[in-house]
Scaffold this motif. Structure first.
Motif, PDB file in Angstrom:
ATOM      1  N   LEU A   1       0.829  -1.202   0.000  1.00 22.97           N
ATOM      2  CA  LEU A   1       0.000   0.000   0.000  1.00 22.97           C
ATOM      3  C   LEU A   1       0.867   1.259   0.000  1.00 22.97           C
ATOM      4  O   LEU A   1       0.522   2.258  -0.641  1.00 22.97           O
ATOM      5  CB  LEU A   1      -0.925  -0.008   1.215  1.00 22.97           C
ATOM      6  CG  LEU A   1      -2.064   1.022   1.215  1.00 22.97           C
ATOM      7  CD1 LEU A   1      -2.990   0.797   0.025  1.00 22.97           C
ATOM      8  CD2 LEU A   1      -2.854   0.947   2.517  1.00 22.97           C
ATOM      9  N   HIS A   2       1.990   1.206   0.692  1.00 25.41           N
ATOM     10  CA  HIS A   2       2.919   2.339   0.675  1.00 25.41           C
ATOM     11  C   HIS A   2       3.512   2.535  -0.713  1.00 25.41           C
ATOM     12  O   HIS A   2       3.665   3.682  -1.175  1.00 25.41           O
ATOM     13  CB  HIS A   2       4.044   2.103   1.690  1.00 25.41           C
ATOM     14  CG  HIS A   2       5.144   3.116   1.631  1.00 25.41           C
ATOM     15  ND1 HIS A   2       4.982   4.417   2.056  1.00 25.41           N
ATOM     16  CD2 HIS A   2       6.427   3.019   1.168  1.00 25.41           C
ATOM     17  CE1 HIS A   2       6.116   5.089   1.875  1.00 25.41           C
ATOM     18  NE2 HIS A   2       7.004   4.268   1.341  1.00 25.41           N
ATOM     19  N   ASP A   3       3.847   1.443  -1.391  1.00 22.47           N
ATOM     20  CA  ASP A   3       4.372   1.543  -2.757  1.00 22.47           C
ATOM     21  C   ASP A   3       3.352   2.185  -3.693  1.00 22.47           C
ATOM     22  O   ASP A   3       3.699   3.021  -4.533  1.00 22.47           O
ATOM     23  CB  ASP A   3       4.746   0.155  -3.283  1.00 22.47           C
ATOM     24  CG  ASP A   3       5.960  -0.426  -2.578  1.00 22.47           C
ATOM     25  OD1 ASP A   3       6.858   0.353  -2.220  1.00 22.47           O
ATOM     26  OD2 ASP A   3       5.998  -1.652  -2.383  1.00 22.47           O
ATOM     27  N   ILE A   4       2.083   1.795  -3.546  1.00 23.66           N
ATOM     28  CA  ILE A   4       1.036   2.387  -4.385  1.00 23.66           C
ATOM     29  C   ILE A   4       0.931   3.882  -4.121  1.00 23.66           C
ATOM     30  O   ILE A   4       0.842   4.689  -5.050  1.00 23.66           O
ATOM     31  CB  ILE A   4      -0.312   1.690  -4.113  1.00 23.66           C
ATOM     32  CG1 ILE A   4      -0.265   0.238  -4.582  1.00 23.66           C
ATOM     33  CG2 ILE A   4      -1.447   2.442  -4.813  1.00 23.66           C
ATOM     34  CD1 ILE A   4      -1.517  -0.538  -4.259  1.00 23.66           C
ATOM     35  N   GLY A   5       0.947   4.262  -2.834  1.00 21.76           N
ATOM     36  CA  GLY A   5       0.861   5.680  -2.503  1.00 21.76           C
ATOM     37  C   GLY A   5       2.012   6.481  -3.072  1.00 21.76           C
ATOM     38  O   GLY A   5       1.807   7.598  -3.582  1.00 21.76           O
ATOM     39  N   MET A   6       3.219   5.954  -3.030  1.00 22.91           N
ATOM     40  CA  MET A   6       4.380   6.670  -3.576  1.00 22.91           C
ATOM     41  C   MET A   6       4.261   6.837  -5.087  1.00 22.91           C
ATOM     42  O   MET A   6       4.555   7.902  -5.637  1.00 22.91           O
ATOM     43  CB  MET A   6       5.659   5.916  -3.218  1.00 22.91           C
ATOM     44  CG  MET A   6       6.008   5.924  -1.738  1.00 22.91           C
ATOM     45  SD  MET A   6       6.257   7.600  -1.099  1.00 22.91           S
ATOM     46  CE  MET A   6       7.652   8.147  -2.079  1.00 22.91           C
ATOM     47  N   THR A   7       3.822   5.781  -5.761  1.00 25.17           N
ATOM     48  CA  THR A   7       3.692   5.871  -7.221  1.00 25.17           C
ATOM     49  C   THR A   7       2.618   6.875  -7.614  1.00 25.17           C
ATOM     50  O   THR A   7       2.818   7.677  -8.537  1.00 25.17           O
ATOM     51  CB  THR A   7       3.361   4.483  -7.799  1.00 25.17           C
ATOM     52  OG1 THR A   7       4.436   3.588  -7.519  1.00 25.17           O
ATOM     53  CG2 THR A   7       3.167   4.561  -9.312  1.00 25.17           C
ATOM     54  N   VAL A   8       1.471   6.845  -6.931  1.00 24.83           N
ATOM     55  CA  VAL A   8       0.401   7.801  -7.241  1.00 24.83           C
ATOM     56  C   VAL A   8       0.880   9.228  -6.994  1.00 24.83           C
ATOM     57  O   VAL A   8       0.619  10.134  -7.793  1.00 24.83           O
ATOM     58  CB  VAL A   8      -0.850   7.484  -6.401  1.00 24.83           C
ATOM     59  CG1 VAL A   8      -1.887   8.590  -6.543  1.00 24.83           C
ATOM     60  CG2 VAL A   8      -1.447   6.154  -6.816  1.00 24.83           C
ATOM     61  N   TRP A   9       1.597   9.443  -5.906  1.00 23.36           N
ATOM     62  CA  TRP A   9       2.107  10.784  -5.606  1.00 23.36           C
ATOM     63  C   TRP A   9       3.067  11.255  -6.693  1.00 23.36           C
ATOM     64  O   TRP A   9       3.019  12.422  -7.110  1.00 23.36           O
ATOM     65  CB  TRP A   9       2.813  10.785  -4.257  1.00 23.36           C
ATOM     66  CG  TRP A   9       3.340  12.134  -3.885  1.00 23.36           C
ATOM     67  CD1 TRP A   9       2.662  13.137  -3.268  1.00 23.36           C
ATOM     68  CD2 TRP A   9       4.656  12.643  -4.136  1.00 23.36           C
ATOM     69  NE1 TRP A   9       3.474  14.242  -3.118  1.00 23.36           N
ATOM     70  CE2 TRP A   9       4.698  13.965  -3.639  1.00 23.36           C
ATOM     71  CE3 TRP A   9       5.796  12.107  -4.719  1.00 23.36           C
ATOM     72  CZ2 TRP A   9       5.846  14.751  -3.707  1.00 23.36           C
ATOM     73  CZ3 TRP A   9       6.936  12.881  -4.807  1.00 23.36           C
ATOM     74  CH2 TRP A   9       6.953  14.194  -4.299  1.00 23.36           C
TER      75      TRP A   9
ATOM     76  N   SER B   1      11.135   2.402  -3.452  1.00 24.78           N
ATOM     77  CA  SER B   1       9.705   2.254  -3.209  1.00 24.78           C
ATOM     78  C   SER B   1       8.960   2.449  -4.520  1.00 24.78           C
ATOM     79  O   SER B   1       9.531   2.902  -5.515  1.00 24.78           O
ATOM     80  CB  SER B   1       9.214   3.267  -2.161  1.00 24.78           C
ATOM     81  OG  SER B   1       9.413   4.587  -2.614  1.00 24.78           O
TER      82      SER B   1
ATOM     83  N   ILE C   1      -5.791   1.474 -11.149  1.00 28.07           N
ATOM     84  CA  ILE C   1      -5.664   2.866 -10.718  1.00 28.07           C
ATOM     85  C   ILE C   1      -5.855   3.807 -11.898  1.00 28.07           C
ATOM     86  O   ILE C   1      -6.536   4.838 -11.798  1.00 28.07           O
ATOM     87  CB  ILE C   1      -4.300   3.107 -10.048  1.00 28.07           C
ATOM     88  CG1 ILE C   1      -4.175   2.260  -8.780  1.00 28.07           C
ATOM     89  CG2 ILE C   1      -4.114   4.584  -9.710  1.00 28.07           C
ATOM     90  CD1 ILE C   1      -2.802   2.328  -8.138  1.00 28.07           C
TER      91      ILE C   1
ATOM     92  N   SER D   1      -8.790   6.600 -12.229  1.00 27.32           N
ATOM     93  CA  SER D   1      -8.461   8.011 -12.466  1.00 27.32           C
ATOM     94  C   SER D   1      -9.081   8.514 -13.763  1.00 27.32           C
ATOM     95  O   SER D   1      -9.528   9.661 -13.850  1.00 27.32           O
ATOM     96  CB  SER D   1      -6.941   8.198 -12.505  1.00 27.32           C
ATOM     97  OG  SER D   1      -6.360   7.500 -13.597  1.00 27.32           O
TER      98      SER D   1
END
Length: 279
Positions: A83-91, A230, A258, A262
């Motif tokens: 979940l952290h990896d997904i958040g970093m990529t989206v950011w 990440s 994702i 979007s």
């Protein structure tokens, strides 16, 4: 008798009129049918995938089955902090894309509205938009290191020149009669841009941004494949080293989901902001 004879040709014309069919060229379909067809393709895709993998036609080393992929995805979330990896990529995607849009949209409007600006910038922009963003990664690592700025710049470079040119074309295709009418009513050059060109091109500019946002996802994965600790791309690289095709496929599917979400949200916002453009 005469009435019957006159009705016969009319009946013949009615019989020759093509009936409305769901798969006829350019024939629209209902929203419910569109959703059903879209979901149906995904179901068919997974059925074919399961048939070849669970049936033993493809080695698990080269292609994991849907069941294995789901199990590996669960492990990614529960044990490896995916979940952290997904958040970093989206950011990273949103950060680089917003940077590109803030720079590109005003430049594209200026190019489309003023032929002198277009003559000055268009050759350079056309040259740069053919340069692959991945080719800049070695230079960006030297200039910005391996931190977040380097990854944002990869997405920025991959998006900004595309947006500039597409916005310029959109603004340049404005209706000339509306421009002439505005001049007749006493509008100034800046007023033409603010009151005619930008409002008229706004729906298509928003559509351009929606399309380029999809391209930004391809750039972020390239950026995360090199020197990243990440992100989804980093996870895919680690899984490739372990020959874990289940995790690789799960990461790819997450990216697609994702992107699909979007895209749907972008469309909904565009319809709300520019509802008048569909009339």
């Amino acid at each position: 008798m005469n009435q019957a004879m006159s009705a016969a040709p009319a009946l013949g014309r009615q019989e020759r009129r093509p009936r409305r069919r769901g798969l006829a060229p350019l024939e629209p379909v209902s929203a419910r049918t569109r959703v059903a067809l879209g979901v149906g393709f995904f179901v068919l895709f997974f059925v074919v995938w399961a048939f070849f993998t669970l049936g033993g036609f493809v080695s698990p080393t080269f292609l994991a089955s849907p069941i294995t992929m789901a199990r590996e995805g669960w492990l990614l979330f529960t044990e490896f902090g995916f979940l952290h990896d997904i958040g970093m990529t989206v950011w990273r995607v949103l950060g680089g894309f917003v940077m590109a849009a803030v720079v590109a949209v005003p430049l594209g409007i200026a190019m489309g509205a003023h032929k002198g600006v277009e003559a000055f910038l268009e050759p350079f922009v056309s040259f740069c938009r053919y340069l692959p963003a991945s080719a800049f990664i070695p230079l960006l690592i030297l200039w910005a290191g391996l931190g977040e700025l380097q990854k944002l710049l990869v997405i920025f470079i991959g998006s900004v020149f595309q947006i500039i040119l597409m916005v310029a074309v959109t603004v340049g295709n404005a209706r000339k009669d509306l421009v002439e009418a505005a001049y007749t009513l006493g509008a100034s050059s800046s007023g033409i841009v603010r009151r005619v060109l930008i409002p008229g091109a706004a729906p298509d500019i928003a559509e351009t941004l929606r399309l380029v946002l999809g391209w930004a996802w391809t750039y972020v994965i390239v950026a995360e494949l090199i020197g990243s600790a990440s992100g989804i791309g980093h996870m895919i690289t680690d899984s490739q080293a372990l020959l874990n095709t289940g995790q690789i496929i799960f990461g790819i599917i997450v990216i697609g989901l994702i992107g699909l979400v979007s895209d749907v949200l972008f469309k909904a916002v565009n319809r709300r902001l520019f509802a008048w453009s569909a009339l």
